[in-house]
Design a protein around this motif. Structure first.
Motif, PDB file in Angstrom:
ATOM      1  N   ASN A 207       4.539  -2.872   6.167  1.00  0.00           N
ATOM      2  CA  ASN A 207       4.905  -3.337   4.822  1.00  0.00           C
ATOM      3  C   ASN A 207       5.768  -4.589   4.869  1.00  0.00           C
ATOM      4  OD1 ASN A 207       3.856  -1.653   2.552  1.00  0.00           O
ATOM      5  ND2 ASN A 207       4.692  -0.006   3.794  1.00  0.00           N
TER       6      ASN A 207
ATOM      7  N   ILE B 263      -7.933  -7.786   5.583  1.00  0.00           N
ATOM      8  CA  ILE B 263      -6.927  -8.816   5.828  1.00  0.00           C
ATOM      9  C   ILE B 263      -7.467  -9.807   6.854  1.00  0.00           C
ATOM     10  CG2 ILE B 263      -4.572  -9.272   6.629  1.00  0.00           C
ATOM     11  CD1 ILE B 263      -3.868  -6.399   5.823  1.00  0.00           C
TER      12      ILE B 263
ATOM     13  N   GLU C   4       3.103  -7.388   5.773  1.00  0.00           N
ATOM     14  CA  GLU C   4       1.902  -7.544   4.953  1.00  0.00           C
ATOM     15  C   GLU C   4       2.185  -8.170   3.597  1.00  0.00           C
ATOM     16  OE1 GLU C   4      -0.341  -3.884   4.976  1.00  0.00           O
ATOM     17  OE2 GLU C   4      -0.627  -3.979   7.149  1.00  0.00           O
TER      18      GLU C   4
ATOM     19  N   ALA D  80       0.262   1.442   2.839  1.00  0.00           N
ATOM     20  CA  ALA D  80      -0.067   0.014   2.739  1.00  0.00           C
ATOM     21  C   ALA D  80       0.325  -0.530   1.371  1.00  0.00           C
ATOM     22  CB  ALA D  80      -1.553  -0.195   2.994  1.00  0.00           C
TER      23      ALA D  80
ATOM     24  N   THR E 264      -9.438  -3.194   1.236  1.00  0.00           N
ATOM     25  CA  THR E 264      -8.996  -4.577   1.388  1.00  0.00           C
ATOM     26  C   THR E 264      -9.062  -5.012   2.835  1.00  0.00           C
ATOM     27  OG1 THR E 264      -7.474  -4.275  -0.478  1.00  0.00           O
ATOM     28  CG2 THR E 264      -7.102  -6.179   0.945  1.00  0.00           C
TER      29      THR E 264
ATOM     30  N   GLU F 174      -0.345  -4.806  -3.117  1.00  0.00           N
ATOM     31  CA  GLU F 174       0.294  -5.786  -4.009  1.00  0.00           C
ATOM     32  C   GLU F 174       1.357  -5.162  -4.909  1.00  0.00           C
ATOM     33  OE1 GLU F 174      -2.153  -9.211  -5.371  1.00  0.00           O
ATOM     34  OE2 GLU F 174      -3.864  -7.943  -4.806  1.00  0.00           O
TER      35      GLU F 174
ATOM     36  N   HIS G 280      -3.657 -14.936   0.613  1.00  0.00           N
ATOM     37  CA  HIS G 280      -4.284 -14.084  -0.396  1.00  0.00           C
ATOM     38  C   HIS G 280      -5.728 -14.475  -0.703  1.00  0.00           C
ATOM     39  CE1 HIS G 280      -4.460 -11.392  -3.842  1.00  0.00           C
ATOM     40  NE2 HIS G 280      -4.992 -12.380  -4.534  1.00  0.00           N
TER      41      HIS G 280
ATOM     42  N   ASN H   1       0.132 -11.490   2.542  1.00  0.00           N
ATOM     43  CA  ASN H   1      -0.496 -11.677   1.233  1.00  0.00           C
ATOM     44  C   ASN H   1      -0.020 -12.977   0.585  1.00  0.00           C
ATOM     45  OD1 ASN H   1      -2.030 -10.653  -1.164  1.00  0.00           O
ATOM     46  ND2 ASN H   1       0.016 -10.588  -2.075  1.00  0.00           N
TER      47      ASN H   1
ATOM     48  N   THR I 294       0.045  -4.399   0.952  1.00  0.00           N
ATOM     49  CA  THR I 294      -1.344  -4.825   0.798  1.00  0.00           C
ATOM     50  C   THR I 294      -1.889  -4.401  -0.565  1.00  0.00           C
ATOM     51  OG1 THR I 294      -1.780  -4.850   3.172  1.00  0.00           O
ATOM     52  CG2 THR I 294      -3.679  -4.538   1.736  1.00  0.00           C
TER      53      THR I 294
ATOM     54  N   TYR J  10      -8.351 -12.928   1.590  1.00  0.00           N
ATOM     55  CA  TYR J  10      -8.571 -11.478   1.608  1.00  0.00           C
ATOM     56  C   TYR J  10      -9.935 -11.172   0.990  1.00  0.00           C
ATOM     57  CZ  TYR J  10      -3.724 -10.159   2.819  1.00  0.00           C
ATOM     58  OH  TYR J  10      -2.524  -9.972   3.458  1.00  0.00           O
TER      59      TYR J  10
END
Length: 323
Positions: free
Chosen positions: A74, A118, A77, A46, A116, A51, A85, A81, A49, A88
């Motif tokens: 990926n 989503i 996501e 991930a 996290t 970042e 964001h 984000n 996710t 989240y």
């Protein structure tokens, strides 16, 4: 350019074991680029996710990577984000969650990835309403594209701009779209957007053939590898899984199945992994095992960093960027 404070810290204090492997791998990566080789980065887990885009986008902009292989998760996501964001939720005590806590998250429309959550409505559905139109427009025009190409079209269309909740420079997908960076997304069907696309096929609103397939990704990669391997192509694998296993096989496929015996092996290999060798996993296999499969040469520089990719990858990228 002289190295910055992060790189200097790594060179001074990262001297043994996994920390030394990190520095060696970073220097090996840098040498590949200096020698004119190209580099593939593969993203599993991930990482979007997590970042990673905050630094990976700059790696793309600075031409430190020439092709990407990533999972469907990926791929989407990073865009999720970008547009959701603020919705989240971070769950730092995720290890203590009960089954009831998890059920409560589900009922609130929150899908958890480790620490996290989503938001389904703001993330998935915001993208869905726009990507479905792009899928249908392509089909109506008799056009077919790869999953990443549809995402590039979405990002470059400006349709999502009203939703942006992070600085666009922190989206690695947007950076890749701007460069039209070559990409393969094996197993894209195993993703939320893949599931959504399949639902429209089941409802008779789209044809499965509108989305180019995994076999077409492999044939694209075979051509790309052949055209770009004159000075070597390195392989930098973040995590394990299909994002790495799929593209690395292009070399033995060309060499053995296509009988192109002049096909060069991957010129560099590094994997960030916490997989255990003794369990028989491809991800846990030491690089030398890949020699027997015709993927790496006995002289290919090989590195394994047994650690958390969310810690290691940003440090290596910082080194490449002279930070």
């Amino acid at each position: 350019m002289s190295k910055g404070a992060i790189s200097q810290f790594l060179e001074k204090y990262y001297l043994h074991f996994n920390s030394a492997a990190l520095v060696d791998a970073a220097k090996g990566y840098e040498k590949q680029l200096q020698d004119g080789s190209k580099m593939m980065i593969t993203l599993a887990g991930a990482m979007s996710t997590a970042e990673l885009g905050k630094i990976f986008a700059e790696v793309i902009r600075k031409d430190k990577v020439q092709i990407i292989s990533c999972t469907g998760a990926n791929l989407e996501e990073d865009v999720m984000n970008l547009v959701a964001h603020s919705h989240y939720e971070r769950l730092p005590h995720y290890r203590d969650l009960t089954a009831q806590d998890e059920w409560d998250l589900l009922e609130r429309g929150l899908n958890r990835v480790t620490d996290t959550a989503i938001p389904e409505e703001e993330a998935f559905r915001r993208i869905q309403q726009h990507i479905v139109k792009i899928w249908k427009d392509a089909e109506a025009a008799g056009e077919r594209y790869f999953p990443h190409e549809f995402m590039y079209k979405l990002l470059l269309s400006g349709a999502l701009e009203e939703y942006y909740e992070i600085d666009i420079k922190d989206s690695w997908m947007y950076a890749a779209a701007e460069k039209n960076l070559p990409m393969v997304v094996p197993g894209w069907e195993d993703s939320t957007m893949g599931n959504i696309f399949a639902s429209y096929v089941l409802k008779g609103e789209l044809k499965a053939s509108t989305m180019k397939s995994g076999i077409e990704y492999m044939t694209f990669l075979a051509d790309w590898y052949t055209e770009n391997s004159e000075n070597g192509i390195g392989f930098f694998q973040i995590g394990g899984g299909i994002a790495g296993d799929f593209p690395i096989c292009v070399v033995p496929m060309l060499y053995q199945d296509m009988e192109r015996t002049d096909t060069p092996f991957w010129s560099y290999f590094c994997q960030i992994s916490d997989s255990t060798t003794s369990y028989g996993s491809y991800s846990g296999a030491v690089p030398n095992e890949k020699i027997t499969w015709g993927k790496l040469d006995k002289d290919t520089p090989k590195f394994v960093i047994e650690s958390d990719a969310t810690i290691v990858a940003p440090l290596i990228f910082a080194y490449l960027l002279d930070m």
